[in-house]
Design an enzyme around this catalytic site. Structure first.
Site, mmCIF file in Angstrom:
data_model
loop_
_atom_site.group_PDB
_atom_site.id
_atom_site.type_symbol
_atom_site.label_atom_id
_atom_site.label_comp_id
_atom_site.label_asym_id
_atom_site.label_seq_id
_atom_site.Cartn_x
_atom_site.Cartn_y
_atom_site.Cartn_z
ATOM 1 N N SER A 263 0.750 -1.146 0.181
ATOM 2 C CA SER A 263 0.216 0.104 0.101
ATOM 3 C C SER A 263 0.942 1.254 -0.032
ATOM 4 O O SER A 263 1.858 1.411 -0.909
ATOM 5 C CB SER A 263 -0.920 0.002 1.227
ATOM 6 O OG SER A 263 -2.107 0.682 0.968
ATOM 7 N N LYS A 267 4.195 2.153 -2.491
ATOM 8 C CA LYS A 267 4.511 3.670 -3.014
ATOM 9 C C LYS A 267 6.033 3.609 -2.649
ATOM 10 O O LYS A 267 6.876 4.045 -3.482
ATOM 11 C CB LYS A 267 3.773 4.425 -2.715
ATOM 12 C CG LYS A 267 2.298 4.414 -2.924
ATOM 13 C CD LYS A 267 1.597 5.592 -2.715
ATOM 14 C CE LYS A 267 0.096 5.400 -1.878
ATOM 15 N NZ LYS A 267 -0.815 4.618 -2.622
ATOM 16 N N TRP A 354 -10.336 0.641 -4.959
ATOM 17 C CA TRP A 354 -9.470 1.963 -4.717
ATOM 18 C C TRP A 354 -8.126 2.126 -5.367
ATOM 19 O O TRP A 354 -7.823 3.239 -5.788
ATOM 20 C CB TRP A 354 -9.569 2.078 -3.048
ATOM 21 C CG TRP A 354 -9.133 3.540 -2.679
ATOM 22 C CD1 TRP A 354 -7.955 3.760 -1.476
ATOM 23 C CD2 TRP A 354 -9.558 4.764 -2.589
ATOM 24 N NE1 TRP A 354 -7.961 5.008 -1.175
ATOM 25 C CE2 TRP A 354 -8.836 5.755 -1.897
ATOM 26 C CE3 TRP A 354 -10.481 5.318 -3.482
ATOM 27 C CZ2 TRP A 354 -9.017 7.211 -1.857
ATOM 28 C CZ3 TRP A 354 -10.853 6.703 -3.537
ATOM 29 C CH2 TRP A 354 -10.176 7.393 -2.684
ATOM 30 N N HIS A 404 -7.841 -5.606 0.378
ATOM 31 C CA HIS A 404 -6.694 -4.823 0.299
ATOM 32 C C HIS A 404 -5.778 -5.512 1.704
ATOM 33 O O HIS A 404 -6.322 -5.140 2.828
ATOM 34 C CB HIS A 404 -6.927 -3.079 0.470
ATOM 35 C CG HIS A 404 -5.717 -2.423 0.562
ATOM 36 N ND1 HIS A 404 -5.085 -2.315 -0.348
ATOM 37 C CD2 HIS A 404 -5.162 -1.632 1.573
ATOM 38 C CE1 HIS A 404 -4.078 -1.279 -0.165
ATOM 39 N NE2 HIS A 404 -4.174 -1.066 0.945
HETATM 40 C C1 GTR Z 1 -5.298 4.575 1.668
HETATM 41 C C2 GTR Z 1 -4.753 5.634 0.572
HETATM 42 C C3 GTR Z 1 -3.967 4.632 -0.614
HETATM 43 C C4 GTR Z 1 -3.356 3.506 0.217
HETATM 44 C C5 GTR Z 1 -3.909 3.046 1.566
HETATM 45 C C6 GTR Z 1 -2.720 2.210 2.488
HETATM 46 O O1 GTR Z 1 -6.022 5.315 2.710
HETATM 47 O O2 GTR Z 1 -5.918 6.355 0.238
HETATM 48 O O3 GTR Z 1 -3.173 5.454 -1.444
HETATM 49 O O4 GTR Z 1 -1.795 3.752 0.391
HETATM 50 O O5 GTR Z 1 -4.305 3.885 2.659
HETATM 51 O O6 GTR Z 1 -1.669 2.615 2.611
HETATM 52 O O7 GTR Z 1 -3.331 1.435 3.424
#
Ligand code: GTR
Length: 423
Positions: A263, A267, A354, A404
């Site tokens: 996540s 990045k 998302w 996720h």
């Molecule tokens: C979310 C964010 C994403 C992703 C995620 C995470 O809220 O919008 O870009 O990075 O968090 O890190 O779990």
């Protein structure tokens, strides 16, 4: 009030769940887009060989990401300041050689330091390849291992909404074990090293003052300049310091280190691996917007969502791309291509809309042309695979069922990828 301004204000104020509900999830409404060409030099001319890529195009793209997206990071310290605090050759029921290392991130004793937990296969005859992972919580959450001391963790007080550092408790031990799969990793003959990103900079607006970025301010400076690093840059810098340590550890084969992040830390892994070519493999698990996903698709999370919910992650210049993804002189295939010719794994989860799974796939597929310059096969298809069907060679991709998260299935694929590349 103009409609656009009103929408922008609502988006800024809306909590993340609201933003997620309002996002574009209808594939038929994804606009047509043209990607900036990773293989065309700024100033003109086509990149046709690996040498031109490495000498000329790669530095151009790196500079773009440095100024426009993640911000410039400071140079590495002249000398790594670390201590190996504890070594146990019989951890995890005898499976692992465990080391706990403290890495000092500044010159003064009170400056932030990070703890690195290292598990290596016990009794290995030669140095082991290692997965280096960044964690959302303390190193004691990685495994149910009483030998790892509990520390402090950043939590948001439910009543006051203020972030505070609180001591971890026994129930936190092994709390994220399903995300690490240390036994599978050890059984495959690899090690796992993990640090907590909160040691480097806690992840909230205003967290910067507890982290490493102020250590590098010029006298009188209180905020990073528009092209200086955000929190992702800081976490990435720290991952490179963990690599500095791994290079010194005689039980680690530092030529075979895979950097893993999920996540926002996916990045971070991409940005760290882009700058630090010592990582042989980069793994971006569900890295989404600002990671592997193509921004121009506008599907799921948008640049504005990132910059409004997490203004501390990216640099100041990145804010100018809110609602202007089509104006970006870059897009995710260029970020991904900075890993070439090394191993790159991009992964998605079906229910994680998302993060835009298709955009993540297309990011990796479009980046693959750069691996071809090196005679390596990347994804090898522009056709998105079905669930649980990894595709690609030196660049690989899978989408699994579920939400996720990081699961055993994901780790099985990463281990197989390391086996294929490191045989
Ligand atoms: C979310 C964010 C994403 C992703 C995620 C995470 O809220 O919008 O870009 O990075 O968090 O890190 O779990």
């Amino acid at each position: 009030m103009p409609k656009r301004l009103l929408a922008a204000l609502i988006l800024c104020a809306a909590p993340l769940a609201g933003q997620q509900a309002q996002a574009l999830y209808d594939e038929s409404r994804v606009p047509a887009y043209t990607l900036p060409d990773a293989l065309t030099l700024t100033g003109g001319g086509k990149v046709r060989d690996a040498k031109t890529w490495t000498a000329r195009r790669r530095p151009q793209i790196l500079a773009l990401y440095r100024t426009e997206v993640f911000g410039r990071s400071p140079a590495p310290p002249a000398r790594l300041n670390y201590e190996v605090e504890a070594v146990d050759g019989g951890a995890l029921g005898g499976k692992a050689l465990r080391k706990i290392v403290t890495i000092r991130l500044g010159a003064k004793p009170e400056d932030p330091k990070m703890n690195l937990l290292v598990y290596l296969p016990a009794g290995a005859k030669k140095p082991s390849g290692v997965f280096l992972g960044m964690s959302f919580a303390g190193i004691w959450t990685v495994a149910n291992d009483a030998g790892v001391p509990l520390g402090g963790q950043w939590v948001r007080n439910r009543e006051t909404r203020v972030w505070e550092k609180q001591p971890a408790t026994e129930k936190d031990r092994g709390a994220s074990a399903s995300r690490w799969q240390v036994e599978k990793i050890l059984d495959a003959g690899y090690g796992l090293a993990v640090f907590d990103y909160g040691d480097v900079e806690p992840d909230f607006v205003g967290g910067m003052k507890y982290g490493i970025r102020p250590l590098f301010f010029k006298p009188g400076q209180t905020e990073p300049a528009a092209d200086e690093w955000g929190a992702i840059g800081a976490w990435a810098w720290a991952a490179s310091r963990a690599m500095d340590y791994l290079e010194k550890d005689p039980n680690v084969d530092a030529r075979h280190v895979a950097l893993f992040g999920h996540s926002r830390l996916g990045k971070t892994a991409l940005w760290c691996g882009a700058q630090d070519t010592r990582f042989a493999i980069v793994i971006a698990n569900e890295s989404g917007e600002g990671g592997a996903a193509i921004s121009r698709r506008l599907y799921g999370e948008r640049t504005r969502n990132l910059n409004s919910s997490f203004p501390h992650w990216f640099d100041g210049n990145f804010k100018k791309y809110n609602d202007r993804e089509d104006q970006m002189p870059f897009d995710s295939p260029m970020l991904l291509a900075l890993t070439a010719p090394r191993g790159l794994y991009v992964a998605s989860a079906e229910e994680d809309r998302w993060s835009d799974p298709k955009g993540e796939f297309l990011g990796a597929a479009n980046a693959s042309a750069v691996w071809a310059l090196f005679g390596k096969q990347g994804i090898g298809t522009m056709e998105m695979p079905g669930l649980h069907q990894p595709v690609g060679q030196t660049v690989r991709y899978h989408i699994r069922a579920g939400k996720h998260d990081v699961t055993a299935y994901d780790w099985e694929q990463y281990i197989q990828f390391a086996r294929d590349l490191w045989k």
